[in-house]
Design a protein around this motif. Structure first.
Motif, PDB file in Angstrom:
ATOM      1  N   GLU A  39      -0.793   1.800   9.095  1.00 37.74           N
ATOM      2  CA  GLU A  39      -0.730   3.136   8.504  1.00 37.74           C
ATOM      3  C   GLU A  39      -0.713   3.025   6.993  1.00 37.74           C
ATOM      4  O   GLU A  39      -0.146   2.080   6.430  1.00 37.74           O
ATOM      5  CB  GLU A  39       0.516   3.888   8.986  1.00 37.74           C
ATOM      6  N   SER A  40      -1.354   3.970   6.332  1.00 34.69           N
ATOM      7  CA  SER A  40      -1.375   4.021   4.877  1.00 34.69           C
ATOM      8  C   SER A  40      -0.343   5.027   4.393  1.00 34.69           C
ATOM      9  O   SER A  40      -0.274   6.141   4.925  1.00 34.69           O
ATOM     10  CB  SER A  40      -2.770   4.428   4.373  1.00 34.69           C
ATOM     11  N   ARG A  41       0.456   4.618   3.444  1.00 35.03           N
ATOM     12  CA  ARG A  41       1.468   5.498   2.874  1.00 35.03           C
ATOM     13  C   ARG A  41       1.061   5.845   1.456  1.00 35.03           C
ATOM     14  O   ARG A  41       0.759   4.955   0.652  1.00 35.03           O
ATOM     15  CB  ARG A  41       2.842   4.822   2.884  1.00 35.03           C
ATOM     16  N   HIS A  42       1.061   7.118   1.155  1.00 36.78           N
ATOM     17  CA  HIS A  42       0.594   7.595  -0.143  1.00 36.78           C
ATOM     18  C   HIS A  42       1.360   6.918  -1.270  1.00 36.78           C
ATOM     19  O   HIS A  42       2.587   7.001  -1.356  1.00 36.78           O
ATOM     20  CB  HIS A  42       0.768   9.116  -0.241  1.00 36.78           C
ATOM     21  N   GLY A  43       0.615   6.202  -2.096  1.00 43.85           N
ATOM     22  CA  GLY A  43       1.222   5.530  -3.234  1.00 43.85           C
ATOM     23  C   GLY A  43       2.014   4.288  -2.873  1.00 43.85           C
ATOM     24  O   GLY A  43       2.594   3.646  -3.747  1.00 43.85           O
ATOM     25  N   GLY A  44       2.003   3.924  -1.584  1.00 46.50           N
ATOM     26  CA  GLY A  44       2.839   2.790  -1.188  1.00 46.50           C
ATOM     27  C   GLY A  44       2.094   1.642  -0.552  1.00 46.50           C
ATOM     28  O   GLY A  44       2.679   0.609  -0.257  1.00 46.50           O
ATOM     29  N   GLY A  45       0.808   1.811  -0.267  1.00 48.89           N
ATOM     30  CA  GLY A  45       0.035   0.738   0.325  1.00 48.89           C
ATOM     31  C   GLY A  45      -0.128   0.890   1.827  1.00 48.89           C
ATOM     32  O   GLY A  45       0.112   1.956   2.399  1.00 48.89           O
ATOM     33  N   ASN A  46      -0.517  -0.195   2.464  1.00 44.91           N
ATOM     34  CA  ASN A  46      -0.771  -0.213   3.906  1.00 44.91           C
ATOM     35  C   ASN A  46       0.308  -1.027   4.623  1.00 44.91           C
ATOM     36  O   ASN A  46       0.698  -2.105   4.159  1.00 44.91           O
ATOM     37  CB  ASN A  46      -2.145  -0.825   4.188  1.00 44.91           C
ATOM     38  N   PHE A  47       0.763  -0.515   5.774  1.00 45.04           N
ATOM     39  CA  PHE A  47       1.861  -1.132   6.500  1.00 45.04           C
ATOM     40  C   PHE A  47       1.517  -1.283   7.978  1.00 45.04           C
ATOM     41  O   PHE A  47       0.819  -0.438   8.552  1.00 45.04           O
ATOM     42  CB  PHE A  47       3.129  -0.275   6.390  1.00 45.04           C
ATOM     43  N   VAL A  48       2.036  -2.350   8.591  1.00 51.13           N
ATOM     44  CA  VAL A  48       1.988  -2.453  10.038  1.00 51.13           C
ATOM     45  C   VAL A  48       2.926  -1.382  10.582  1.00 51.13           C
ATOM     46  O   VAL A  48       4.047  -1.232  10.098  1.00 51.13           O
ATOM     47  CB  VAL A  48       2.452  -3.839  10.523  1.00 51.13           C
TER      48      VAL A  48
END
Length: 259
Positions: A65-74
Motif C-alpha cells: 500500500e502507498s501512504r501519502h507522503g510516506g512511501g510504500n509499505f507491505v
C-alpha cells in the motif's frame, strides 16, 4: 536487503516476482516500509517507471500500500492467520488456551527441527540475539515484569521460525505472534505461582533448545521443543486440578456450616 539485477524483458513482472518472494520469505515484513523508489530501482537495475508499475501490481494484489507522503509499505494484514475478534475469543477462552498449547507442541517442534537443519550463519546470529534478550529477562529475576519476559520468549520462538526457512511455518507463527505472546505471559504467571522451580526449568529448556539448533541437532531440537511445551501443559494441568480440589473443599466447608 539483497536483490538480483533484473534482466528480463517484462521488467515489471520480474520485479513483482522478486518482491513477492521477499515478502513470502519474511525479508520484507508486514508493515515494513519499502526502500525509496530510487534505491530500489538502482538495486534492481531498472528504470523508476518500471519499478512503479511493479509496485502498482503489488498494490492491486493487496500486498503493498502507498501512504501519502510516506512511501510504500507491505500491508499489515499479510500473514495474519486470525482476525482480531477471533484472537480475542481465543485469548479469553480457557479451552482455547489449552488448544493453543497443543498446536504449539506440533508447530514449534517442526520449527525447531527445520531451524536446526537449515539455519544460516545470519539466522544463528539473530537467534543468538533473541536468546540473549530472553536470558537477560531471566537474569533480572523480576517476576513482576512478565509482559517483557513473555515478549522476549515469543520473539525467541519467532526467530526459530524464521530460521526454519519454511514460509508456511513462519507466517503461521507471525500471524499468531500476539496471541502467542499473551499465552506465554498467562502461562508463566500461573506456573511461577504453582512451582518454585519453574523459572529455572524454563531457563534450562530454552538453553537446551538453543544449543540443539546451533549445533544442528535437528531431532534433538524437535524433542526438546516438544518436552518444553509438555512441561508447560503438565504444570498448568496440575494447577487446574488443584483449583478444582480447592473449590470442592470450599463447597464442602460451606455446606457443613449451613447445617
Amino acid at each position: 536487503m539483497e536483490v538480483g539485477v533484473v534482466r528480463h524483458r517484462r521488467l515489471a513482472d520480474e520485479i513483482v516476482s522478486q518482491l513477492e518472494a521477499m515478502i513470502l520469505e519474511g525479508t520484507l515484513k508486514p508493515g515494513e516500509r519499502l526502500p525509496a523508489e530510487r534505491v530500489l530501482a538502482e538495486r534492481f537495475g531498472v528504470s523508476r517507471p518500471s519499478l512503479r508499475e511493479a509496485i502498482q501490481k503489488l498494490a492491486a494484489r493487496g500486498l503493498v500500500e502507498s501512504r501519502h507522503g510516506g512511501g510504500n509499505f507491505v500491508v499489515e494484514s499479510v500473514g495474519s492467520t486470525f482476525s482480531d475478534p477471533l484472537l480475542r475469543l481465543l485469548e479469553n477462552n480457557s479451552d482455547a488456551q489449552r488448544d493453543l498449547l497443543e498446536f504449539r507442541h506440533t508447530l514449534e517442534g517442526a520449527c525447531a527441527f527445520y531451524a536446526a537443519s537449515r539455519a544460516t550463519e545470519v539466522d544463528r546470529q539473530r537467534l543468538g540475539e533473541a536468546f540473549s534478550a530472553l536470558q537477560a529477562c531471566y537474569a533480572r529475576g523480576d517476576e513482576s515484569n512478565r509482559a517483557e519476559e513473555g515478549a522476549a520468549d515469543a520473539r525467541f520462538h519467532l526467530a526459530i521460525a524464521e530460521a526454519s526457512h519454511n514460509a508456511v511455518l513462519l507466517h503461521t507463527v507471525r500471524g499468531l505472534f500476539d496471541l502467542l505472546k499473551r499465552n506465554v505471559v498467562t502461562n508463566i504467571g500461573g506456573m511461577y505461582a504453582l512451582r518454585g522451580e519453574t523459572r529455572q526449568m524454563l531457563m534450562q529448556q530454552h538453553q537446551a533448545l538453543y544449543d540443539a539448533i546451533i549445533e544442528r541437532r535437528a531431532e534433538d531440537a524437535r524433542a526438546i521443543s516438544e518436552r518444553h511445551i509438555h512441561y508447560v501443559q503438565e504444570v498448568l494441568e496440575d494447577g487446574r486440578r488443584e483449583a478444582e480440589r480447592l473449590a470442592r473443599a470450599q463447597r464442602r466447608t460451606q455446606g457443613a456450616k449451613a447445617e
